[in-house]
Enzyme design. Sequence first.
Site, short mmCIF file in Angstrom:
data_model
loop_
_atom_site.label_atom_id
_atom_site.label_comp_id
_atom_site.label_asym_id
_atom_site.label_seq_id
_atom_site.Cartn_x
_atom_site.Cartn_y
_atom_site.Cartn_z
N LYS A 79 -3.88 -13.70 -60.23
CA LYS A 79 -5.12 -13.11 -60.74
C LYS A 79 -5.79 -14.05 -61.77
CE LYS A 79 -2.95 -9.13 -61.78
NZ LYS A 79 -1.67 -9.18 -61.06
N THR A 80 -5.01 -14.54 -62.72
CA THR A 80 -5.56 -15.48 -63.70
C THR A 80 -6.04 -16.75 -63.00
OG1 THR A 80 -3.96 -14.65 -65.30
CG2 THR A 80 -5.11 -16.69 -65.87
N ASP B 245 -6.98 -9.85 -69.28
CA ASP B 245 -5.76 -9.48 -68.58
C ASP B 245 -5.28 -8.12 -69.08
OD1 ASP B 245 -3.73 -9.81 -66.76
OD2 ASP B 245 -2.70 -11.41 -67.86
N THR C 242 -2.23 -4.69 -63.33
CA THR C 242 -1.20 -4.36 -62.34
C THR C 242 -1.37 -2.92 -61.90
OG1 THR C 242 0.25 -3.84 -64.20
CG2 THR C 242 0.51 -6.00 -63.18
N ARG D 142 4.33 -17.18 -58.50
CA ARG D 142 4.84 -17.52 -59.83
C ARG D 142 6.37 -17.61 -59.80
NH1 ARG D 142 3.39 -13.26 -64.11
NH2 ARG D 142 1.38 -14.33 -64.11
#
Length: 319
Positions: A51-52, A96, A145, A204
């Site tokens: 997402k980032t 975030d 999330t 990740r």
Amino acid sequence: PREDSLRPKRLADYIGQSELKQVLAIAVEATRARQEALDHVLLYGPPGLGKTTMALVLAEELGVRCRITSAPALERPRDIVGLLVNLQPHELLFIDEIHRLNRVAEEILYPAMEDYRLDLTVGKGTTARTRSLDLPPFTLVGATTRAGSLSSPLRDRFGLIQRLEFYGLDELQQIVERAAGLLQIKLEGGAALEVARRCRGTPRIANRLLRRVRDVASVRGHGRIGAPLVAEALSLHRVDDRGLDASDRRLLTLMLEGYGGGPVGLDTLAAGLGEDSATLEAVVEPYLLQLGFLQRTPRGRLVTPAGRNHLGWPAKAAA
Ligand code: ADE
């Protein structure tokens, strides 16, 4: 190089999430043609799916800067105000964990998002007045999330609401190969796929596992890394052949040992594990659901036959 340098910079380098990329590519192109700010974007889905990274990619594609913050850092009104008044036209503001914004910050955001306007209260009590300040057109990129925990007025102010999905094996394999190249790690036949199989569908985690594999390889003096070395290195870190880690197995084991495999309520499980239920639901459960090891039912969570089998439990006798 750290994680930052592994992030793809452009849409063309971003592997997977094809639907998301298509939608955003069109929005970016149209926005550029109109020389406007991109519509506000909400990205949701399990952690570690990019997402980032996508927010940074969008900024790169639009040729603007992206300011990055997270909701817990926006405790006082002046935190969010400070960010907003410093934005340049068309810049991105990435927040975030946006489901954790406090009420005051949220209410500052509403007119900011809708009309690029900042409504400030000046003074106190009977002499309090509101002052409005124009903001440059900007784009809020929110990430969470848990899209369901966003208040609906906030959610409704995003023009684009997109979910990130777990990555497929072949996409993960490409991501691992790309990262290995950037980190100058030599993987041979099957090694990238082996990492891909064990990363919970999550880039990740793939990149993190790749570093652990590299550590084991360098300690052992292996220049080249094959699938067996990956399997060995990752067992050392208690990551199994489907990517389950210690907390996944702890959850399933608690359900099997304590509750006959379920159904059992989320809160009961969270209490038993000493986790908060929101984290359990947003971080631990999604991959187990995706694998089909866990099921959500109206009466609670259930370990599936596949889940039992994976943990080496015999099939449940028919009732
Ligand atoms: N590294 C982490 N996520 C990635 C992605 N989606 N594409 C390319 N490289 C990545």
